[in-house]
Design an enzyme around this catalytic site. Structure first.
Site, PDB file in Angstrom:
ATOM      1  N   ASP A 214      37.460  42.011  39.038  1.00 45.06           N
ATOM      2  CA  ASP A 214      36.458  41.202  39.788  1.00 45.06           C
ATOM      3  C   ASP A 214      36.308  39.978  38.653  1.00 45.06           C
ATOM      4  O   ASP A 214      37.280  39.865  37.842  1.00 45.06           O
ATOM      5  CB  ASP A 214      35.194  41.926  40.079  1.00 45.06           C
ATOM      6  CG  ASP A 214      34.455  41.351  41.060  1.00 45.06           C
ATOM      7  OD1 ASP A 214      34.029  40.354  41.209  1.00 45.06           O
ATOM      8  OD2 ASP A 214      34.230  42.232  41.819  1.00 45.06           O
ATOM      9  N   HIS A 237      39.145  37.750  39.109  1.00 49.53           N
ATOM     10  CA  HIS A 237      38.606  36.717  40.032  1.00 49.53           C
ATOM     11  C   HIS A 237      38.321  35.514  39.528  1.00 49.53           C
ATOM     12  O   HIS A 237      37.658  34.742  40.310  1.00 49.53           O
ATOM     13  CB  HIS A 237      37.500  37.449  41.134  1.00 49.53           C
ATOM     14  CG  HIS A 237      37.876  38.610  41.662  1.00 49.53           C
ATOM     15  ND1 HIS A 237      37.167  39.145  42.751  1.00 49.53           N
ATOM     16  CD2 HIS A 237      39.000  39.411  41.852  1.00 49.53           C
ATOM     17  CE1 HIS A 237      37.806  40.227  43.182  1.00 49.53           C
ATOM     18  NE2 HIS A 237      39.132  40.444  42.680  1.00 49.53           N
TER      19      HIS A 237
END
Length: 393
Positions: A214, A237
């Site tokens: 993430d 991310h």
């Protein structure tokens, strides 16, 4: 020198020695029954050692020597009596794999402290593989380490591996410094943010390596005066502001400076995200500069239509994004559209400054990169690769 003078000098030196040693003390968890066999729950030993260290009226260190320590869960509470507390971790602290134990909001938590240092080259092992995509917990999976209501926090030379949820959660802290922190989880591990910051002020993250499933770093509501430099991000991310506007009114993130960072094979680069149908809020006075992208998708992204579930109501975001600067961002993009400013039609992005952007498409003989803009107002100067699509104010 008279014998009386010698006596006085010796007495004073003795007082200094006693005073110095009374001010600093190490509390070894082995003295409290820690087994360090990787199987026996050592939570009680760590908490009892912390209790005594916290009572010490001076500088105290809780020492976790080399070894593997199974800890089912622990909250290390303050305030403490001494001038500072050190959590020196040389070994590996392992999380439980039984859902009956780990289905909780947190695993390791420090709270209500003024002056806390975490160091020692040790590792927090979240053992997340047992939970990713498999758990049936009523709450989100636990973060590995949480810092709550702490002033003057220093974390350096610490590793966090395979958290079940967020690796490091920083909430309501002031004056925090993270250095030489290494965070690792597979790129498909869900919701394993590296460092998540909320309602905190004056936080510095430097010279660290973060690769997760993430956001490498996420700054949510209430993050102010955050400085990030020398961070390598990937997989993950990217470094994100938000998401903003979902849970509370007047979410504000401001005074963010990200510099000298490298993104490698990330899903996004530098990103600002707000929910499409949102409450009011603001993201302002933000700078991203001297950034290297290596095969990063969406290297530069403002997404005010953020909706990870895919079933959000189509409505302009009420979060105002303004005064954002992108300077000297270069490297390769794995997406043809390298710069996306997808801003709110009801609250357009204002004051966007783009200077010296040089992002090439990483496919050999592929097309040049491009930009896409919606409701984005600002100006571009210097190198423009891809060409800017900002509307001039």
């Amino acid at each position: 020198m008279t014998s009386n003078s010698c006596f006085k000098i010796g007495f004073i030196l003795g007082l200094v020695f006693v005073y110095t040693n009374a001010q600093e003390k190490v509390f070894n968890v082995h003295s409290y029954g820690a087994k360090a066999d990787g199987r026996t729950d050592d939570s009680k030993a760590l908490l009892n050692g912390w209790r005594d260290a916290c009572k010490w009226n001076g500088k105290a260190t809780l020492l976790i020597p080399l070894g593997e320590y199974m800890v089912n869960g622990a909250i290390f509470k303050g305030p403490c009596n001494g001038s500072s507390m050190t959590f020196e971790m040389k070994g590996v602290i392992k999380a439980p794999t039984d859902p009956k134990i780990f289905c909780n909001e947190y695993w390791i938590r420090f709270q209500y402290m003024n002056g806390l240092k975490i160091k020692g080259h040790g590792t927090f092992d979240g053992q997340g593989a047992c939970a990713w995509g498999k758990h049936q917990c009523a709450t989100p999976l636990p973060f590995t380490v949480g810092f709550y209501f702490i002033n003057n926090l220093i974390v350096h030379d610490i590793h966090s591996n395979n958290s079940k949820g967020v690796h490091i959660n920083v909430f309501n802290c002031t004056n925090g410094f993270f250095r030489h922190v290494k965070i690792t989880a597979p790129d498909d591990s869900p919701n394993t943010d590296g460092i998540r910051i909320g309602y905190s002020n004056n936080i510095h993250i430097v010279d660290s390596n973060i690769g997760t499933g993430d956001d490498c770093i996420s700054m949510v509501a209430g993050s102010q005066s955050i400085n990030i430099s020398g961070v390598t991000c990937g997989p993950g991310h990217g470094i994100s502001i938000g998401s903003l506007g979902k849970l509370s009114k007047n979410d504000v993130v401001k005074d963010i400076h990200t510099k000298n960072c490298t993104f490698i094979n990330t899903q996004n680069g530098v990103r600002i995200k707000t929910w499409a149908s949102s409450m009011t809020g603001m993201a302002t006075n933000i700078t991203f500069e001297d950034i290297i992208m290596i095969k990063a998708s969406n290297p530069i992204l403002i997404d005010q239509q953020y909706c990870p579930t895919g079933n959000c109501k189509k409505q302009g975001s009420s979060v105002q994004v303004k005064e954002v600067t992108y300077k000297n961002i270069r490297g390769s993009s794995s997406s043809k559209v390298a710069v996306i400013f997808d801003c709110s039609d009801s609250h357009p992005c204002n004051g966007i400054i783009v200077k010296d952007i040089n992002l090439v498409y990483n496919e050999r003989d592929g097309p040049a990169t491009s930009s896409a803009c919606e409701n984005a107002i600002g100006k571009a100067t210097g190198i423009e690769l891809p060409p800017s699509c900002l509307k001039k104010s």
